[in-house]
Scaffold this motif. Structure first.
Motif, PDB file in Angstrom:
ATOM      1  N   MET A  66       0.579   5.397   0.730  1.00  0.00           N
ATOM      2  CA  MET A  66      -0.244   6.456   1.307  1.00  0.00           C
ATOM      3  C   MET A  66       0.339   7.810   0.923  1.00  0.00           C
TER       4      MET A  66
ATOM      5  N   ILE B  46      -6.531  -4.378   2.808  1.00  0.00           N
ATOM      6  CA  ILE B  46      -7.208  -3.098   3.010  1.00  0.00           C
ATOM      7  C   ILE B  46      -7.392  -2.830   4.498  1.00  0.00           C
TER       8      ILE B  46
ATOM      9  N   VAL C  37      -4.937   6.397   0.170  1.00  0.00           N
ATOM     10  CA  VAL C  37      -4.272   5.089   0.200  1.00  0.00           C
ATOM     11  C   VAL C  37      -4.559   4.349  -1.097  1.00  0.00           C
TER      12      VAL C  37
ATOM     13  N   GLY D 215      -5.708   0.170   6.360  1.00  0.00           N
ATOM     14  CA  GLY D 215      -6.639   1.119   6.967  1.00  0.00           C
ATOM     15  C   GLY D 215      -6.298   1.374   8.428  1.00  0.00           C
TER      16      GLY D 215
ATOM     17  N   ALA E 237       0.849  -1.198   0.000  1.00  0.00           N
ATOM     18  CA  ALA E 237       0.000   0.000   0.000  1.00  0.00           C
ATOM     19  C   ALA E 237       0.880   1.242   0.000  1.00  0.00           C
TER      20      ALA E 237
ATOM     21  N   ARG F 134      -8.950   8.086   2.610  1.00  0.00           N
ATOM     22  CA  ARG F 134      -9.675   7.549   1.467  1.00  0.00           C
ATOM     23  C   ARG F 134      -8.830   6.476   0.780  1.00  0.00           C
ATOM     24  N   PHE F 135      -9.530   5.459   0.245  1.00  0.00           N
ATOM     25  CA  PHE F 135      -8.862   4.321  -0.380  1.00  0.00           C
ATOM     26  C   PHE F 135      -9.069   4.291  -1.877  1.00  0.00           C
ATOM     27  N   CYS F 136      -8.059   3.798  -2.566  1.00  0.00           N
ATOM     28  CA  CYS F 136      -8.176   3.449  -3.975  1.00  0.00           C
ATOM     29  C   CYS F 136      -7.635   2.048  -4.120  1.00  0.00           C
ATOM     30  N   ARG F 137      -8.488   1.140  -4.550  1.00  0.00           N
ATOM     31  CA  ARG F 137      -8.108  -0.265  -4.618  1.00  0.00           C
ATOM     32  C   ARG F 137      -7.040  -0.510  -5.684  1.00  0.00           C
TER      33      ARG F 137
END
Length: 498
Positions: free
Chosen positions: A353, A416, A458, A420, A351, A491-494
């Motif tokens: 960030m 995730i 992320v 997170g 991941a 906020r996440f982006c896969r």
């Protein structure tokens, strides 16, 4: 036939002749010559005796000639000069080699004083040598320079004995040989030795001569900065001060140098008596004997501690942010490449960030960039305190930071969740108040408490990711979603779909 036997033979012949004469003079003795046949017989016997005596004389003359030739070979043609001197130091006799070495005809040497052929600068040495020869029995030897008739000098090894002559006056037997070549070699070796010491004692590098077991035989004066008096080092173990973690490796390289005769460059650490550590660079070379066997190892070393410190500083400057000491964009790019390669091998997610401080500009506007720098330094410390050792925190510039998490999980949902949790930990840590000590020129230092949150985007990535740029773009986009959503959010982006 020796002299004693000759004397006895002559006496017997004389006695026999006298007896025959007495017999022939007796009154009743008949004249010998009355019988012609007897007289002829006696003449034949006498003739045979004369021929035998002549043959013996010729044999003696031949032996004498052989002795004379042997004397000529041993004396005249000897490889060293022979001279006989009288009690006044005049040459009485000399062989051909002596005449050749001095550049004078042998006949011209007779009655010449030997001092004439001693170099002017050696006269005192020769005088002392003569005094020793006169006052002390036995063979005396010294090295000095003689001079030829042409004026050129050459080194000789002079050996003399004093003997008593028939007139009870001393006679000196003297020999000398040309040793100029060996003296020149000695001089060359002395020059080389002096040159070596001149270099060794004036270089800042460290020069050591070791035996084949690693014991010290010589250390240049430069070692004084490490050990004090270098004379105390002789015979000690050269491996004793090497850092324990490097010692066996250095020993193996040393023994390989002794075995192969080929030195190699090696780096290691040196531990001094006060516990300080110096970084050293060394290269060995060997000294061999006439049979080609290694008998000594010469090690030339350099103290590269300062060089390594400067290189580390340059590396730090090249790959780290000078304010926060975090990795910069260049080093972060290398770390991300490694994480992507590891993800390909393990199929685990990673991941990235992207963090942007929400209210950093007002602080700069109110208190100046120096105070803003104080906050950025604290941000960096908080970020490093929230991640694992395998993770990377970097500053991209201004108030932008990135955090890379490696080797999460093979399952996307679990990855995730893990990412997170860390992102939320970062968000909470950065939202805590910052205590900033502000120094004013000529005034008392003041303290400011300031709150500054961060928006975090992320982006997960796995082995299907094609480029660093794509990952950064997705994390940046997620960060802007957090900004637009009200700041102080995650906020996440896969990961990119297959």
């Amino acid at each position: 036939m020796n002299n004693s036997a000759d004397t006895q033979k002559q006496k017997k012949l004389r006695d026999r002749a006298e007896a025959n004469l007495a017999y022939q003079n007796q009154p009743d003795r008949q004249p010998v010559g009355n019988d012609p046949r007897q007289l002829l017989h006696d003449l034949h016997v006498h003739q045979a005796e004369l021929e035998m005596q002549n043959e013996e004389l010729r044999r003696a003359q031949a032996e004498l000639e052989d002795s004379r030739m042997l004397y000529r070979d041993l004396y005249d043609l000897a490889p060293i000069g022979y001279c006989t001197l009288d009690d006044e130091g005049l040459i009485v006799q000399a062989n051909l080699t002596a005449a050749t070495l001095l550049g004078v005809a042998r006949e011209a040497l007779v009655k010449q004083p030997i001092r004439r052929f001693i170099a002017k600068e050696e006269q005192d040495t020769f005088h002392f040598y003569n005094q020793q020869l006169i006052s002390t029995e036995g063979l005396h030897t010294c090295d000095l320079r003689m001079v030829k008739s042409c004026g050129s000098t050459f080194w000789v090894r002079l050996s003399s004995v004093c003997e008593a002559s028939p007139g009870n006056k001393p006679v000196y037997r003297l020999t000398f040989g040309d040793i100029t070549e060996s003296k020149n070699l000695e001089e060359a070796l002395r020059d080389q030795k002096s040159f070596f010491h001149l270099i060794a004692e004036n270089l800042s590098d460290f020069i050591a001569v070791l035996d084949t077991e690693g014991s010290r035989l010589y250390n240049s004066p430069s070692y004084e900065q490490f050990f004090g008096n270098v004379s105390d080092l002789q015979g000690t173990n050269s491996f004793a001060e090497i850092h324990p973690d490097d010692r066996e490796r250095v020993k193996q390289v040393f023994m390989e140098t002794v075995r192969s005769g080929q030195g190699r460059q090696i780096y290691y650490r040196f531990v001094l008596a006060d516990g300080s550590i110096r970084d050293m660079e060394s290269r060995g070379s060997v000294i061999k004997d006439r049979d080609g066997q290694v008998v000594r190892v010469v090690v030339v070393s350099h103290d590269i501690t300062e060089r390594n410190r400067l290189l580390e500083k340059l590396h730090q400057m090249a790959f780290h942010d000078p304010l926060t000491q975090l990795p910069n964009r260049r080093l972060f790019g290398d770390r991300l490449s490694q994480a992507m390669a590891a993800s390909t091998r393990s199929s685990c997610y990673g991941a990235l960030m992207f963090l942007d401080l929400d209210s950093f500009k007002p602080l700069n506007d109110a208190y100046g960039h120096d105070v803003g720098d104080l906050l950025l330094i604290q941000v960096a410390e908080r970020l490093k305190g929230c991640v694992r050792e395998i993770d990377t925190v970097a500053r991209f510039g201004g108030d932008e930071f990135v955090v890379m998490l490696g080797q999460l999980d093979m399952d996307e949902a679990e990855s995730i969740s893990q990412a997170g949790s860390i992102a939320e930990k970062l968000r909470v840590a950065l939202a805590e108040p910052y205590i900033l000590n502000i120094a004013h020129a000529g005034e008392v230092e003041s303290v400011v408490s300031y709150r500054c949150t961060a928006s975090i985007g992320v982006a997960l990535f796995n082995h299907q990711e094609t480029s660093q740029g794509a990952i950064l773009k997705r994390a940046d986009a997620a960060m802007y979603q957090a900004k637009h959503g009200g700041c102080n959010q995650v906020r996440f982006c896969r990961a990119q779909a297959a």
